[in-house]
Design a protein around this motif. Structure first.
Motif, short mmCIF file in Angstrom:
data_model
loop_
_atom_site.label_atom_id
_atom_site.label_comp_id
_atom_site.label_asym_id
_atom_site.label_seq_id
_atom_site.Cartn_x
_atom_site.Cartn_y
_atom_site.Cartn_z
N SER A 185 8.25 8.08 6.02
CA SER A 185 8.36 7.84 4.59
C SER A 185 9.16 8.93 3.86
O SER A 185 9.52 8.75 2.70
CB SER A 185 6.97 7.74 3.96
N ILE A 186 9.44 10.03 4.54
CA ILE A 186 10.21 11.09 3.89
C ILE A 186 11.72 10.87 4.05
O ILE A 186 12.52 11.62 3.52
CB ILE A 186 9.84 12.48 4.43
N LYS A 187 12.08 9.83 4.80
CA LYS A 187 13.50 9.52 5.00
C LYS A 187 13.83 8.18 4.34
O LYS A 187 12.93 7.39 4.03
CB LYS A 187 13.82 9.46 6.49
N ASP A 188 15.11 7.92 4.17
CA ASP A 188 15.50 6.62 3.64
C ASP A 188 16.37 5.82 4.61
O ASP A 188 16.68 4.66 4.35
CB ASP A 188 16.20 6.75 2.29
N LYS A 189 16.69 6.44 5.74
CA LYS A 189 17.53 5.74 6.72
C LYS A 189 17.31 6.33 8.09
O LYS A 189 17.18 7.55 8.26
CB LYS A 189 19.00 5.87 6.30
N ARG B 160 22.95 0.00 17.43
CA ARG B 160 23.26 -1.14 16.55
C ARG B 160 22.18 -1.37 15.49
O ARG B 160 22.35 -2.23 14.61
CB ARG B 160 23.42 -2.41 17.39
N PHE B 161 21.08 -0.65 15.58
CA PHE B 161 19.94 -0.88 14.70
C PHE B 161 19.79 0.24 13.67
O PHE B 161 19.82 1.42 14.02
CB PHE B 161 18.64 -0.98 15.53
N THR B 162 19.66 -0.16 12.42
CA THR B 162 19.44 0.79 11.33
C THR B 162 18.30 0.28 10.47
O THR B 162 18.28 -0.90 10.11
CB THR B 162 20.70 0.95 10.46
N VAL B 163 17.38 1.17 10.15
CA VAL B 163 16.30 0.80 9.23
C VAL B 163 16.49 1.59 7.94
O VAL B 163 16.76 2.79 7.96
CB VAL B 163 14.91 1.04 9.86
N PHE B 164 16.37 0.89 6.83
CA PHE B 164 16.48 1.48 5.50
C PHE B 164 15.13 1.38 4.81
O PHE B 164 14.47 0.34 4.89
CB PHE B 164 17.53 0.75 4.66
N LEU B 165 14.74 2.45 4.13
CA LEU B 165 13.47 2.46 3.40
C LEU B 165 13.72 2.77 1.94
O LEU B 165 14.36 3.76 1.60
CB LEU B 165 12.52 3.49 4.00
N ASN B 166 13.19 1.93 1.07
CA ASN B 166 13.24 2.14 -0.37
C ASN B 166 11.80 2.26 -0.85
O ASN B 166 11.12 1.26 -1.09
CB ASN B 166 13.95 0.97 -1.06
N LYS B 167 11.32 3.51 -0.97
CA LYS B 167 9.91 3.73 -1.30
C LYS B 167 9.56 3.25 -2.69
O LYS B 167 8.47 2.74 -2.92
CB LYS B 167 9.57 5.21 -1.15
N SER B 168 10.46 3.43 -3.63
CA SER B 168 10.14 3.02 -4.99
C SER B 168 9.95 1.52 -5.08
O SER B 168 9.14 1.02 -5.85
CB SER B 168 11.24 3.49 -5.96
N ASN C 222 0.83 -1.20 0.00
CA ASN C 222 0.00 0.00 0.00
C ASN C 222 0.87 1.26 0.00
O ASN C 222 1.57 1.54 0.97
CB ASN C 222 -0.90 -0.02 1.24
N SER C 223 0.80 2.02 -1.07
CA SER C 223 1.64 3.22 -1.17
C SER C 223 1.16 4.34 -0.26
O SER C 223 1.81 5.38 -0.13
CB SER C 223 1.66 3.71 -2.63
N MET C 224 0.02 4.15 0.41
CA MET C 224 -0.50 5.15 1.34
C MET C 224 0.18 5.08 2.71
O MET C 224 0.03 5.98 3.53
CB MET C 224 -2.01 4.99 1.52
N PHE C 225 0.92 4.02 2.96
CA PHE C 225 1.62 3.93 4.23
C PHE C 225 2.64 5.07 4.31
O PHE C 225 3.37 5.34 3.34
CB PHE C 225 2.35 2.59 4.37
#
Lengths: 116, 114
Positions: free
Chosen positions: B52-56, B61-69, B27-30
């Motif tokens: 959703s406006i960030k990519d990292k 020790r914890f890192t979350v990466f987001l790739n919206k495309s 769902n792209s609305m997330f």
């Protein structure tokens, strides 16, 4: 600060019976949501209450119901229990998830329901 | 229809190495994504989140990466420790009925071997 408290922790019911689970949120939290966790389905959203009103509802049959009291404590009820209702039922509270998507929700330890 | 998917039910990693847990959504609305950790007999606890406006987003020790495309996010744990052994749930939120209710994946069980 006390966490989210759920009672009872464990219970066994027979098919066809009904069950009521209770949840006391963190002091000051006005939103309470309920989730069902089963091994294959993960965490499934049941419903959310805010200020005694159901604000959101998941895709569960009408046998699942809930309510919230003026002190923010909440109960959920499952009527006419089925074997498939055996699960861990988790309650979570939040200050108000409506103000920000990042508002953290805090979970209780859950109530383990076994239907035989 | 699963809107948040964690396709790996389990992951086994050696202590000190990197753990990478993956999550896909449809769902792209997330607009906000969270990770929760759950030990047996306990409720899930919040670990880390990302808008959703960030990519990292990084926290120790914890890192979350987001790739919206690609509608994909991942949680990296470096270095992994035996105490990290738990079930990790990915969750995504969007506005609904005046609140933001997280939709959870089915979880990935991480085992970190000493």
């Amino acid at each position: 600060k006390a966490g989210v408290t759920q009672t009872p922790r464990y219970l066994i019911k027979t098919r066809g019976q009904q069950v009521t689970l209770s949840c006391s949120p963190i002091s000051g939290h006005r939103s309470v949501s309920w989730y069902q966790q089963t091994p294959g389905q993960g965490l499934q959203f049941l419903f959310e209450y805010f200020s005694e009103t159901q604000r959101n509802k998941g895709n569960f049959p009408g046998r699942f119901s809930g309510r919230q009291f003026s002190n923010s404590r909440s109960e959920m009820n499952v009527s006419t229990l089925e074997l498939g209702d055996s699960a861990l039922y988790l309650c979570a509270s939040s200050s108000d998830p409506g103000t920000s998507p990042g508002n953290t929700i805090y979970f209780g330890e859950g109530s383990w329901l076994t239907v035989v | 229809d699963q809107q948040v998917k964690q396709n790996s039910p389990s992951l086994s990693v050696q202590e000190g190495r990197i753990s990478i847990l993956n999550c896909d959504y449809t769902n792209s609305m997330f607009d906000y994504f969270l990770w929760y950790k759950k030990y047996p007999a306990e409720g899930p606890t919040f670990l880390i989140s990302i808008s959703s406006i960030k990519d990292k987003n990084e926290d120790g020790r914890f890192t979350v990466f987001l790739n919206k495309s690609a509608k994909h996010l991942s949680l990296h744990i470096v270095p992994s420790q035996p105490g990290d052994s738990a079930v990790y749930f990915c969750a995504a939120t969007r506005a609904s009925g005046g609140s933001y209710i997280p939709t959870f994946g089915r979880g990935t069980s991480l085992i970190v071997h000493p």
